[in-house]
Design a protein around this motif. Structure first.
Motif, mmCIF file in Angstrom:
data_model
loop_
_atom_site.group_PDB
_atom_site.id
_atom_site.type_symbol
_atom_site.label_atom_id
_atom_site.label_comp_id
_atom_site.label_asym_id
_atom_site.label_seq_id
_atom_site.Cartn_x
_atom_site.Cartn_y
_atom_site.Cartn_z
ATOM 1 N N ALA A 21 33.156 -77.589 24.531
ATOM 2 C CA ALA A 21 34.523 -77.590 24.015
ATOM 3 C C ALA A 21 34.838 -78.884 23.276
ATOM 4 O O ALA A 21 35.657 -78.900 22.350
ATOM 5 C CB ALA A 21 35.512 -77.384 25.159
ATOM 6 N N ASN A 22 34.189 -79.982 23.670
ATOM 7 C CA ASN A 22 34.423 -81.275 23.033
ATOM 8 C C ASN A 22 33.400 -81.586 21.946
ATOM 9 O O ASN A 22 33.323 -82.721 21.467
ATOM 10 C CB ASN A 22 34.418 -82.390 24.088
ATOM 11 C CG ASN A 22 35.662 -82.374 24.946
ATOM 12 O OD1 ASN A 22 36.737 -82.778 24.522
ATOM 13 N ND2 ASN A 22 35.522 -81.875 26.173
ATOM 14 N N ASN A 23 32.612 -80.558 21.562
ATOM 15 C CA ASN A 23 31.659 -80.681 20.458
ATOM 16 C C ASN A 23 30.633 -81.789 20.699
ATOM 17 O O ASN A 23 30.244 -82.501 19.772
ATOM 18 C CB ASN A 23 32.389 -80.928 19.139
ATOM 19 C CG ASN A 23 31.826 -80.078 18.014
ATOM 20 O OD1 ASN A 23 30.868 -79.344 18.199
ATOM 21 N ND2 ASN A 23 32.422 -80.175 16.834
ATOM 22 N N PHE B 270 31.553 -81.369 8.734
ATOM 23 C CA PHE B 270 31.511 -79.973 9.187
ATOM 24 C C PHE B 270 32.523 -79.832 10.323
ATOM 25 O O PHE B 270 32.311 -80.317 11.429
ATOM 26 C CB PHE B 270 30.111 -79.607 9.677
ATOM 27 C CG PHE B 270 29.933 -78.142 9.998
ATOM 28 C CD1 PHE B 270 29.283 -77.294 9.106
ATOM 29 C CD2 PHE B 270 30.438 -77.582 11.164
ATOM 30 C CE1 PHE B 270 29.129 -75.943 9.376
ATOM 31 C CE2 PHE B 270 30.303 -76.237 11.450
ATOM 32 C CZ PHE B 270 29.638 -75.420 10.553
ATOM 33 N N ASP B 271 33.631 -79.174 10.048
ATOM 34 C CA ASP B 271 34.661 -78.992 11.074
ATOM 35 C C ASP B 271 35.407 -77.697 10.806
ATOM 36 O O ASP B 271 36.460 -77.676 10.186
ATOM 37 C CB ASP B 271 35.627 -80.178 11.093
ATOM 38 C CG ASP B 271 36.630 -80.081 12.232
ATOM 39 O OD1 ASP B 271 36.408 -79.249 13.140
ATOM 40 O OD2 ASP B 271 37.622 -80.824 12.215
ATOM 41 N N ASP C 127 41.448 -74.293 16.684
ATOM 42 C CA ASP C 127 42.116 -75.248 17.566
ATOM 43 C C ASP C 127 42.006 -74.876 19.033
ATOM 44 O O ASP C 127 41.895 -75.744 19.894
ATOM 45 C CB ASP C 127 43.596 -75.373 17.183
ATOM 46 C CG ASP C 127 43.779 -75.990 15.795
ATOM 47 O OD1 ASP C 127 42.874 -76.734 15.366
ATOM 48 O OD2 ASP C 127 44.824 -75.722 15.163
ATOM 49 N N ASP C 128 42.049 -73.597 19.332
ATOM 50 C CA ASP C 128 42.040 -73.173 20.734
ATOM 51 C C ASP C 128 40.639 -72.881 21.253
ATOM 52 O O ASP C 128 40.459 -72.511 22.411
ATOM 53 C CB ASP C 128 42.941 -71.942 20.932
ATOM 54 C CG ASP C 128 42.525 -70.768 20.051
ATOM 55 O OD1 ASP C 128 41.486 -70.876 19.357
ATOM 56 O OD2 ASP C 128 43.254 -69.763 20.050
ATOM 57 N N GLY C 129 39.622 -73.019 20.394
ATOM 58 C CA GLY C 129 38.249 -72.789 20.837
ATOM 59 C C GLY C 129 37.875 -71.324 20.935
ATOM 60 O O GLY C 129 36.755 -70.994 21.287
ATOM 61 N N LEU D 56 26.968 -75.654 15.836
ATOM 62 C CA LEU D 56 26.571 -75.032 17.093
ATOM 63 C C LEU D 56 27.778 -74.487 17.852
ATOM 64 O O LEU D 56 27.770 -73.351 18.329
ATOM 65 C CB LEU D 56 25.821 -76.057 17.958
ATOM 66 C CG LEU D 56 24.865 -75.511 19.007
ATOM 67 C CD1 LEU D 56 23.730 -74.739 18.354
ATOM 68 C CD2 LEU D 56 24.303 -76.639 19.861
ATOM 69 N N THR D 57 28.840 -75.292 17.951
ATOM 70 C CA THR D 57 29.998 -74.863 18.733
ATOM 71 C C THR D 57 30.928 -73.949 17.943
ATOM 72 O O THR D 57 31.813 -73.336 18.534
ATOM 73 C CB THR D 57 30.790 -76.085 19.237
ATOM 74 O OG1 THR D 57 31.156 -76.905 18.115
ATOM 75 C CG2 THR D 57 29.939 -76.906 20.190
ATOM 76 N N THR D 58 30.765 -73.875 16.632
ATOM 77 C CA THR D 58 31.563 -72.954 15.826
ATOM 78 C C THR D 58 30.961 -71.555 15.830
ATOM 79 O O THR D 58 31.677 -70.555 15.961
ATOM 80 C CB THR D 58 31.668 -73.457 14.375
ATOM 81 O OG1 THR D 58 32.234 -74.771 14.367
ATOM 82 C CG2 THR D 58 32.537 -72.526 13.540
ATOM 83 N N LEU D 59 29.634 -71.485 15.694
ATOM 84 C CA LEU D 59 28.951 -70.197 15.576
ATOM 85 C C LEU D 59 28.514 -69.622 16.915
ATOM 86 O O LEU D 59 28.264 -68.416 17.017
ATOM 87 C CB LEU D 59 27.722 -70.337 14.673
ATOM 88 C CG LEU D 59 28.005 -70.710 13.212
ATOM 89 C CD1 LEU D 59 26.708 -71.067 12.500
ATOM 90 C CD2 LEU D 59 28.704 -69.560 12.499
#
Length: 425
Positions: A274-276, A110-111, A115-117, A331-334
Motif C-alpha cells: 500500500a505504501n509502494n 510513474f504514479d 488514491d484509495d488503493g 508493480l502496485t498499480t498493475l
C-alpha cells in the motif's frame, strides 16, 4: 547527486556494468585463437521516442535476418540476455531492450495509483499504455516494419501479452517465458511463499505438477473453459491445491490477534504494498550496504554460474536497482499484494490473435496450470504449446541457457514454417 553517492551508483557505472556482461558474449561454434577471441559483435543505442523518452537497445545479428525482440523481467535489463543473444542471432536480428523506466532507458515519474488503493480502471489503462505505448513508439522509431517475434520473460511476458492484444498485426508470434500475471488470485494464499518457510528447497518438477493437475482436476468442455480457467481448482505457485473456501475477515483478524506468523507476514506485505515499497526501493534505502546484499543474493541465486559471471551479474543488478525509481512502481498499480494481476492474463487468452508459446522451468514458481488447461481444451487455436524446460527454475534463460536457446530457436522456426504454409495455400 547526493542520493547517487549514498547508493554508490551512477548512470556511467550502470553502463560499464552492462558492457561487462555483454562483452562476455561469444559467437557459437567459434574456437578462440590468438587472432580471434570469438567475441560476439553487438551495437547499443538509446532510441529517442520523443517527449524526453529514450529506450536502451542492444542489437545483435545481420540486418537482413528476420527480427526478434526480447523483453526482460521486473528489475532486470538487457544485460541478463548475455547467454542468449549470440545463439538467437544465428538466424535472426535480435533486439533486446530495456523497458521504459528500467535499466538505462529513461526513468520518467510513474504514479498512476488510485488514491484509495482500489481497482481503478483508468489508472490501469494508463499504466498499461506506459509500457505498450512506449514499445510501439520504439518499434516505429527503429523502423521495424516487418512482423517480428516478441519474447518476454516474467514481467516482460506480461507486457508482451498486453502488446500482442493491442498490436497483433505487428507480430509474427509470441513466446512467453514463465510469464507473470497469468492466473487470477486464489481464494486463499499460502503465506509461506513470502514468509520464507519454503526456503530454497526444490519444488516438485513441472512435469509432476502437470500430471497431478491432470489426474485431480476435471477439464471442462472447450465451450465452458473461458469461465473456468480461474476456478478454485487452479493450483497456484507452490504446486499444491488451494483451499476451497476463503477465511472470513473475522477469522483473519483473530489470527492476527493471536500472533499467527503467517497472518503477520500477509499484513506487513500488504502494508508495504500500500505504501509502494518495492524491492529496489528497499535496496536503495540500504545505501552502501546494498552492493554487498545484492552480491550475496546473486551468488546464492545463480550458483550454477561461474564465480566471475556472478560477480559481473551482481554488479549489474546492484546498479539496476540502485538507480532512481520509475517503472518499478508499476508493480502496485498493475498487481495486488503477492503479485496477483488486477487484470489477469487468463481472462484474455481467448483473445490472442498470434501464435503463442508458453515455456516454463522444471522448478518454476510460476503457475502454468491456466495456460495448460487453455491449451488442452483448445479454447484458442493460437495457443500452440505449453512446454517445460528441464533443470531450471524461473530464470530459465540463465539456468539452462543452451536448452532455452535451442527451444526458442525451434519455436521461431515452427512459427515461420506455419506462416509459409499458410501463404502457400
Amino acid at each position: 547527486m547526493l542520493g547517487s553517492l549514498w547508493r554508490r551508483t551512477s548512470r556511467a557505472a550502470l553502463e560499464r556494468a552492462e558492457h561487462a556482461l555483454l562483452s562476455r558474449m561469444k559467437r557459437p561454434g567459434c574456437r578462440p585463437s590468438a587472432e580471434d577471441d570469438c567475441s560476439q559483435r553487438f551495437s547499443r543505442r538509446l532510441v529517442d521516442l520523443g517527449a524526453g523518452r529514450r529506450i536502451n537497445t542492444v542489437i545483435v545479428g545481420d540486418v537482413e535476418q528476420p527480427p526478434v525482440v526480447l523483453l526482460h523481467g521486473y528489475g532486470a535489463g538487457v544485460g541478463f540476455w548475455y547467454k542468449n543473444l549470440p545463439a538467437l542471432a544465428l538466424h535472426n536480428r535480435v533486439y533486446a531492450i530495456d523497458l521504459l523506466g528500467f535499466g538505462r532507458s529513461s526513468r520518467p515519474e510513474f504514479d498512476f495509483a488510485s488514491d484509495d488503493g482500489e481497482l481503478d480502471e483508468d489508472a490501469l489503462d494508463r499504466a498499461e499504455e506506459f509500457f505498450t505505448g512506449s514499445l510501439e513508439d520504439w518499434r516505429h522509431a527503429v523502423g521495424l516494419d516487418k512482423p517480428f517475434v516478441l519474447l518476454g520473460h516474467s514481467f516482460g511476458g506480461y507486457v508482451a501479452t498486453l502488446y500482442a492484444l493491442k498490436h497483433s498485426d505487428r507480430l509474427q508470434s509470441l513466446i512467453l517465458a514463465s510469464p507473470f500475471g497469468v492466473p487470477d488470485e486464489p481464494l486463499e494464499h499460502d503465506d509461506s511463499i513470502v514468509s520464507g518457510e519454503t526456503g530454497e528447497a526444490p519444488r516438485a518438477p513441472r512435469q509432476q505438477q502437470q500430471q497431478q493437475q491432470q489426474h485431480s482436476h476435471h477439464h471442462p468442455e472447450p465451450s465452458q473453459v473461458s469461465g473456468k480457467l480461474n476456478s478454485a481448482n487452479t493450483t497456484h505457485q507452490t504446486g499444491t491445491a488451494p483451499q476451497q473456501q476463503s477465511p472470513s475477515k473475522k477469522k483473519k483478524a483473530e489470527k492476527l490477534k493471536s500472533g499467527d506468523p503467517k497472518s503477520h507476514t500477509s499484513h506487513w506485505v500488504e502494508r508495504m504494498w500500500a505504501n509502494n515499497v518495492t524491492p529496489p526501493a528497499a535496496v536503495r534505502a540500504l545505501g552502501p550496504l546494498s552492493s554487498s546484499l545484492m552480491s550475496y543474493v546473486v551468488h546464492r541465486r545463480f550458483a550454477r554460474l561461474d564465480e566471475d559471471e556472478r560477480d559481473d551479474l551482481a554488479e549489474y543488478t546492484h546498479h539496476l536497482w540502485a538507480q532512481q525509481g520509475s517503472a518499478e512502481f508499476a508493480l502496485t498499480t498493475l498487481f495486488k499484494p503477492f503479485g496477483w494481476a488486477k487484470r489477469p492474463l487468463a481472462n484474455f487468452l481467448g483473445d490472442l490473435q498470434v501464435p503463442t508459446y508458453f515455456v516454463y522451468g522444471e522448478y518454476d514458481w510460476m503457475d502454468s496450470s491456466v495456460p495448460m488447461r487453455a491449451w488442452h481444451n483448445k479454447i484458442n487455436p493460437n495457443i500452440q504449446s505449453v512446454q517445460t524446460l528441464p533443470e531450471c527454475g524461473h530464470q530459465l534463460f540463465l539456468e539452462n541457457a543452451p536448452g532455452f536457446n535451442n527451444l526458442v530457436a525451434r519455436l521461431i522456426k515452427r512459427s515461420r514454417q506455419q506462416i509459409d504454409q499458410a501463404e502457400q495455400r
